[in-house]
Design an enzyme around this catalytic site. Structure first.
Site, PDB file in Angstrom:
ATOM      1  N   ASP A   1       0.949  -1.636   0.046  1.00  0.00           N
ATOM      2  CA  ASP A   1      -0.386   0.348  -0.053  1.00  0.00           C
ATOM      3  C   ASP A   1       0.821   1.196  -0.093  1.00  0.00           C
ATOM      4  O   ASP A   1       1.686   1.384   1.067  1.00  0.00           O
ATOM      5  CB  ASP A   1      -0.908   0.100   1.006  1.00  0.00           C
ATOM      6  CG  ASP A   1      -2.393   0.661   0.774  1.00  0.00           C
ATOM      7  OD1 ASP A   1      -2.751   0.737  -0.207  1.00  0.00           O
ATOM      8  OD2 ASP A   1      -2.891   1.639   1.833  1.00  0.00           O
TER       9      ASP A   1
ATOM     10  N   ASP B   1     -11.314   1.483  -0.479  1.00  0.00           N
ATOM     11  CA  ASP B   1     -11.752   2.412   0.030  1.00  0.00           C
ATOM     12  C   ASP B   1     -12.208   3.418  -0.840  1.00  0.00           C
ATOM     13  O   ASP B   1     -12.407   4.433  -0.867  1.00  0.00           O
ATOM     14  CB  ASP B   1     -10.239   3.663  -0.528  1.00  0.00           C
ATOM     15  CG  ASP B   1      -8.806   3.503   0.843  1.00  0.00           C
ATOM     16  OD1 ASP B   1      -9.283   2.752   2.135  1.00  0.00           O
ATOM     17  OD2 ASP B   1      -7.911   3.498   0.548  1.00  0.00           O
TER      18      ASP B   1
ATOM     19  N   GLU C   1       1.144  -1.002  -5.470  1.00  0.00           N
ATOM     20  CA  GLU C   1      -0.684   0.567  -4.919  1.00  0.00           C
ATOM     21  C   GLU C   1       0.199   1.919  -5.421  1.00  0.00           C
ATOM     22  O   GLU C   1       0.669   2.619  -4.659  1.00  0.00           O
ATOM     23  CB  GLU C   1      -1.013   0.556  -4.062  1.00  0.00           C
ATOM     24  CG  GLU C   1      -2.215   1.296  -3.204  1.00  0.00           C
ATOM     25  CD  GLU C   1      -1.860   2.637  -3.244  1.00  0.00           C
ATOM     26  OE1 GLU C   1      -2.345   3.452  -4.420  1.00  0.00           O
ATOM     27  OE2 GLU C   1      -1.963   2.974  -2.198  1.00  0.00           O
TER      28      GLU C   1
END
Length: 496
Positions: A297, A397, A344
């Site tokens: 991430d 998200d 990401e």
């Protein structure tokens, strides 16, 4: 290094079941069966670490430990550690479609403590031998984590920065004192971890035997209140009192005039470099032992990150600081070999970040949910993709596809319908899924909510909202053979 394939995003906690939260038992096996029927090769999950206030899997008490909430009780009954009657009057929440974390906390740990007491007193020779071996093999993180959680319980849940000075600073006399005082509680925490990983590796083995790889997730930063920071303060930007000097965030932008203040402690990359990034290597090694592929991430933070002075109320006064860049990934690769990692790379991308991603060779991410409200020239539209990327209809998200479509303006809806050749609004989710599946991206993944065509009520997380996230669950019998056949047909059609 990735073959053309596709998969489904679903965290184990969102599975159905009778214990208030999805667990690593029969329902997880059934989901793997569904993946196989659907011709899927990938199962993507969230981080598996233990969660605290806010229940976010991206704010864990440890980068190495497993979440006790996911331990399956039917499996413990089958081991003989708990009798069925222990569950006669348990309350797991009012609504089985949503996780009640308060109820889970109040019920789960007393039952796990009963299982531990039965384990200590009973004739469980094989399990006891396994437990001893587990403690030996995982001592590098297990000792610190088990003591950290035991101390949190001892001090009524206080963050470690508020503990008595001697144990906050890990003075050896305090460590020895509390290790003796809390011996049984520390062993209990180790036992919980043994149960988690015993069950998880059974699930992973079953998935792999059925041709399915598991994609895990590593947040770039760790929680301020974690065993990672307490046990390794030297690798974080802390002052002499172990308070953060600067914390993580995102600068002001179009969406927020004051930016986003995440508050995670930042790494002392100079100190990490002196150790040849040992802690990060061990973190990646641990994650690759429990998953086949990992998504990292906030990849852009390895090139440069937004550092905000500790104590600021907003992220406005931060500044960009350089991350470790390629040296970190070179060190990890030298130790672990080729790395099955997804970067990401969403958000504010600079040429330097793009160069870093290309230098690593990691595939980046494309979000189809961003493609139709970003103008007619953006690199989320499928015709712009390269093979070395992963396309998602959405992530944890994002709103669901149906939720996005309901809220989108007419121009964006019409653009999506024309681009994807969708004539029926009720089939919009399938048009989007087909758009992802037929793209050149090596991997295509959609949350299970998008296959089911569910609206915003099924959204798993809304960033910036402190409560009400991570609660959604599948209902019983949602994963039908008809749905599996439809997914399998699309997957075969587009060669995934």
């Amino acid at each position: 290094m990735f073959e053309r394939s596709s998969g489904i995003l679903l965290h184990p906690g969102s599975l159905p079941g009778k214990y208030g939260i999805g667990t690593l038992g029969h329902e997880a096996m059934k989901f793997i069966d569904f993946l196989k029927k659907s011709n899927q090769k990938l199962w993507q999950i969230f981080p598996l670490g233990p969660t605290g206030y806010g229940d976010s899997p991206y704010q864990s008490f440890s980068s190495f430990a497993g979440n006790p909430y996911l331990i399956d009780f039917d499996t413990l009954i089958s081991y003989g550690l708990l009798p069925n009657e222990d569950f006669d009057n348990t309350f797991w929440g009012e609504n089985p479609e949503y996780i009640d974390y308060g109820a889970i906390y109040n019920q789960k740990f007393p039952l796990l403590k009963k299982a531990f007491n039965n384990f200590k007193l009973g004739d469980f020779t094989e399990l006891k031998n396994e437990f001893h071996k587990f403690k030996e093999e995982n001592s590098s993180w297990l000792e610190d984590y088990s003591m950290f959680i035991s101390l949190k319980n001892r001090f009524n849940g206080l963050q470690w920065g508020q503990w008595p000075e001697d144990i906050k600073l890990r003075n050896i006399e305090a460590i020895n004192k509390y290790r003796e005082e809390l011996y049984d509680e520390i062993e209990f925490q180790k036992f919980i971890q043994y149960l988690f990983f015993k069950q998880w590796f059974e699930i992973k083995k079953y998935a792999n035997e059925n041709g399915i790889k598991i994609i895990g997730d590593i947040p770039i930063f760790v929680a301020a209140d974690s065993a990672d920071t307490w046990a390794n303060p030297e690798i974080f930007l802390f002052d002499h009192n172990l308070n953060p000097v600067k914390v993580a965030g995102v600068p002001p932008d179009y969406f927020s005039e004051t930016g986003q203040l995440w508050g995670n402690p930042l790494y002392n990359w100079d100190k990490l470099a002196e150790t040849n990034y040992k802690w990060w290597i061990e973190r990646v090694r641990a994650n690759l032992s429990i998953c086949d592929i990992i998504r990292i991430d906030h990849f852009r933070g390895f090139e440069s990150y937004w550092a905000v002075p500790f104590g600021d109320d907003t992220a406005q006064n931060g500044e960009w600081q350089k991350g470790p860049g390629i040296s970190l990934f070179s060190a990890i690769k030298n130790q672990l070999g080729e790395l099955p990692i997804i970067a990401e790379d969403l958000g504010f991308m600079t040429p330097e970040v793009i160069n870093l991603r290309e230098e690593t060779g990691f595939p980046g991410m494309k979000i189809l949910g961003f493609a139709f409200d970003s103008g007619e020239e953006n690199d989320y539209l499928p015709h712009t993709y390269v093979k070395n990327c992963v396309v998602y209809t959405g992530t944890h998200d994002n709103d669901t596809l149906a939720g996005w479509f309901d809220k989108a303006n007419e121009n964006d809806r019409n653009f999506a319908k024309e681009y994807l050749n969708i004539s029926d609004n009720s089939q919009m989710n399938w048009g989007m899924i087909k758009g992802a599946w037929r793209s050149v991206a090596d991997m295509a993944i959609a949350p299970i909510q998008d296959f089911l065509g569910l609206g915003s009520e099924a959204r798993i997380n809304t960033p910036g909202i402190a409560s009400g996230n991570w609660q959604w669950r599948l209902e019983e019998n949602m994963l039908t053979d008809e749905l599996a056949e439809k997914i399998a047909k699309i997957t075969k059609m587009y060669g995934r």
